[in-house]
Design an enzyme around this catalytic site. Sequence first.
Site, PDB file in Angstrom:
ATOM      1  N   CYS A 124       4.940 -41.669  -9.416  1.00 41.24           N
ATOM      2  CA  CYS A 124       5.717 -41.919 -10.641  1.00 41.24           C
ATOM      3  C   CYS A 124       4.867 -42.533 -11.749  1.00 41.24           C
ATOM      4  CB  CYS A 124       6.906 -42.815 -10.326  1.00 41.24           C
ATOM      5  SG  CYS A 124       8.005 -42.049  -9.137  1.00 41.24           S
TER       6      CYS A 124
ATOM      7  N   HIS B 171       9.609 -45.718 -16.825  1.00 43.77           N
ATOM      8  CA  HIS B 171       9.838 -44.710 -15.790  1.00 43.77           C
ATOM      9  C   HIS B 171      11.319 -44.715 -15.434  1.00 43.77           C
ATOM     10  CE1 HIS B 171       9.625 -42.233 -12.354  1.00 43.77           C
ATOM     11  NE2 HIS B 171       9.800 -43.214 -11.476  1.00 43.77           N
TER      12      HIS B 171
ATOM     13  N   ASN C 286      15.243 -38.828 -11.615  1.00 48.22           N
ATOM     14  CA  ASN C 286      13.839 -39.239 -11.536  1.00 48.22           C
ATOM     15  C   ASN C 286      12.969 -37.997 -11.342  1.00 48.22           C
ATOM     16  OD1 ASN C 286      11.340 -40.241 -10.859  1.00 48.22           O
ATOM     17  ND2 ASN C 286      12.081 -41.658  -9.279  1.00 48.22           N
TER      18      ASN C 286
HETATM   19  O1  UT7 Z   1      10.430 -43.653  -8.552  1.00 40.96           O
HETATM   20  C1  UT7 Z   1       9.681 -44.060  -7.451  1.00 40.96           C
HETATM   21  C2  UT7 Z   1      10.062 -45.376  -6.974  1.00 40.96           C
HETATM   22  N1  UT7 Z   1      11.391 -45.376  -6.433  1.00 40.96           N
HETATM   23  C3  UT7 Z   1      12.270 -46.253  -6.840  1.00 40.96           C
HETATM   24  O2  UT7 Z   1      11.995 -47.029  -7.734  1.00 40.96           O
HETATM   25  C4  UT7 Z   1      13.596 -46.288  -6.130  1.00 40.96           C
HETATM   26  C5  UT7 Z   1      13.972 -47.708  -5.835  1.00 40.96           C
HETATM   27  N2  UT7 Z   1      15.180 -47.830  -5.035  1.00 40.96           N
HETATM   28  C6  UT7 Z   1      16.407 -47.573  -5.537  1.00 40.96           C
HETATM   29  O3  UT7 Z   1      16.549 -47.140  -6.670  1.00 40.96           O
HETATM   30  C7  UT7 Z   1      17.599 -47.904  -4.680  1.00 40.96           C
HETATM   31  O4  UT7 Z   1      17.163 -48.656  -3.575  1.00 40.96           O
HETATM   32  C8  UT7 Z   1      18.392 -46.663  -4.170  1.00 40.96           C
HETATM   33  C9  UT7 Z   1      19.115 -46.019  -5.342  1.00 40.96           C
HETATM   34  C10 UT7 Z   1      17.447 -45.672  -3.530  1.00 40.96           C
HETATM   35  C11 UT7 Z   1      19.417 -47.117  -3.158  1.00 40.96           C
HETATM   36  O5  UT7 Z   1      20.292 -48.083  -3.741  1.00 40.96           O
HETATM   37  P1  UT7 Z   1      20.558 -49.474  -3.008  1.00 40.96           P
HETATM   38  O6  UT7 Z   1      21.548 -50.174  -3.836  1.00 40.96           O
HETATM   39  O7  UT7 Z   1      19.240 -50.152  -2.796  1.00 40.96           O
HETATM   40  O8  UT7 Z   1      21.204 -49.017  -1.645  1.00 40.96           O
HETATM   41  P2  UT7 Z   1      20.699 -49.328  -0.151  1.00 40.96           P
HETATM   42  O9  UT7 Z   1      19.560 -48.459   0.200  1.00 40.96           O
HETATM   43  O10 UT7 Z   1      20.553 -50.803   0.023  1.00 40.96           O
HETATM   44  O11 UT7 Z   1      21.972 -48.874   0.649  1.00 40.96           O
HETATM   45  C12 UT7 Z   1      23.219 -49.560   0.521  1.00 40.96           C
HETATM   46  C13 UT7 Z   1      24.272 -48.766   1.248  1.00 40.96           C
HETATM   47  C14 UT7 Z   1      23.862 -48.348   2.659  1.00 40.96           C
HETATM   48  O12 UT7 Z   1      25.008 -48.385   3.470  1.00 40.96           O
HETATM   49  P3  UT7 Z   1      25.279 -49.614   4.451  1.00 40.96           P
HETATM   50  O13 UT7 Z   1      24.086 -49.702   5.352  1.00 40.96           O
HETATM   51  O14 UT7 Z   1      25.424 -50.803   3.550  1.00 40.96           O
HETATM   52  O15 UT7 Z   1      26.550 -49.230   5.136  1.00 40.96           O
HETATM   53  C15 UT7 Z   1      23.427 -46.922   2.478  1.00 40.96           C
HETATM   54  O16 UT7 Z   1      23.558 -46.168   3.657  1.00 40.96           O
HETATM   55  O17 UT7 Z   1      24.514 -47.554   0.529  1.00 40.96           O
HETATM   56  C16 UT7 Z   1      24.373 -46.445   1.433  1.00 40.96           C
HETATM   57  N3  UT7 Z   1      23.888 -45.298   0.683  1.00 40.96           N
HETATM   58  C17 UT7 Z   1      24.721 -44.449   0.055  1.00 40.96           C
HETATM   59  N4  UT7 Z   1      26.061 -44.404  -0.038  1.00 40.96           N
HETATM   60  C18 UT7 Z   1      26.597 -43.413  -0.772  1.00 40.96           C
HETATM   61  C19 UT7 Z   1      22.611 -44.907   0.465  1.00 40.96           C
HETATM   62  N5  UT7 Z   1      22.591 -43.803  -0.290  1.00 40.96           N
HETATM   63  C20 UT7 Z   1      23.891 -43.498  -0.547  1.00 40.96           C
HETATM   64  C21 UT7 Z   1      24.511 -42.470  -1.292  1.00 40.96           C
HETATM   65  N6  UT7 Z   1      25.864 -42.475  -1.374  1.00 40.96           N
HETATM   66  N7  UT7 Z   1      23.820 -41.519  -1.942  1.00 40.96           N
END
Ligand code: UT7
Length: 329
Positions: free
Chosen positions: A114, A254, A284
């Site tokens: 990125c 970004h 992204n």
């Molecule tokens: O560009 C390159 C660098 N990348 C980034 O900068 C990405 C950085 N990370 C993020 O933007 C975020 O971490 C994500 C958008 C990828 C995920 O969001 P989050 O708020 O950090 O969610 P999480 O991974 O902590 O997951 C929270 C919950 C989980 O469920 P449980 O374990 O709490 O029951 C996930 O399984 O949300 C669940 N989850 C979803 N639920 C519905 C993960 N993806 C999804 C989804 N829809 N698409």
Amino acid sequence: MSKITAAITGVHGYLPETVVTNHDLAKMVDTTDEWILSRTGISERRIMKNGASSDMAAEAVKGLLAKKGLSPLDIELVILATVTPDYPFPSTANVVCDKVGMTNAWGFDLKAACSGFIFALETGTKFITSGTHKRVIVIGVDMMSSIIDYEDRATCVIFGDGAGAVLLEPNEEGLGVIDAVLKTDGSGRKYLIQPAGGSANPPTIKTVENRDHFVKQEGKAVFKFAVTNMADVSAEIMERNNLTSETVDWLVPHQANLRIIDATAERMGLSKDKVMVNIQKYGNTTAGTLPLCLWDWEKQLKKGDNVVLSAFGGGFTWGAIYLKWAYNS
Ligand code: UT7
């Protein structure tokens, strides 16, 4: 003789026609429009149905050349940032030169995920300021749909496809790239990686069965690093150049997650009207996000504007570039 700087003198982009909305993804994986929008800021993204990264990049370059009234033969160097090259080799820059007819140019690919566009922009800058090159094209392109697992809801909702290209030329008015702070930390590879397909893990039936050719991301961990490092490096480049929240005209961040963008802008003390955000439309696009922002905002950018580009991504790689915008369009 006045000092030569490297200025962006034109920008153009390309986005594939096919739109995939959050509602479309909700039919493929267990997710909702509400979850995606509230956690990331994304509503829809573009997907390349037919073609490769080089096709998107070639379209962006053709538009750029047409806009500038240049022939493909005028270009001396092409630096292309991508993590989704057409092939392991030859480089996608070579393919783009062939597709566009830039037969006088040499070129190469640069891989910094990125942060690819800012790494490539700083590299291109050196070829201009050294005096060896007068017309350099810097491209950020990614066809993330080619390496995304559409069964993994944690990654497939974030990424999209797109390309942007800028022309770099010498400037003697003190406009263009002024400063860059670029960083890498390879220990971050455990959190964000495409594990198979390279020399560490060549393709086998097993790597395909394990879905190891797709992007694997520990979202929460990457989020923490991104939020801190993108904000830190943006603050650092402001301090180094005596910039304040008043004198910065634009932040070009970004587009990985609206919450990361907001945290960076807050740390820089910037109001929302100074922050370029198009994540809702494109998601992204990895190396594509920054030039696509510049393309979307080109008409609003004014000669002399203080612009800070900032990125964080796989590697880990991150950094910021301070430039003075060089033209009114
Ligand atoms: O560009 C390159 C660098 N990348 C980034 O900068 C990405 C950085 N990370 C993020 O933007 C975020 O971490 C994500 C958008 C990828 C995920 O969001 P989050 O708020 O950090 O969610 P999480 O991974 O902590 O997951 C929270 C919950 C989980 O469920 P449980 O374990 O709490 O029951 C996930 O399984 O949300 C669940 N989850 C979803 N639920 C519905 C993960 N993806 C999804 C989804 N829809 N698409």
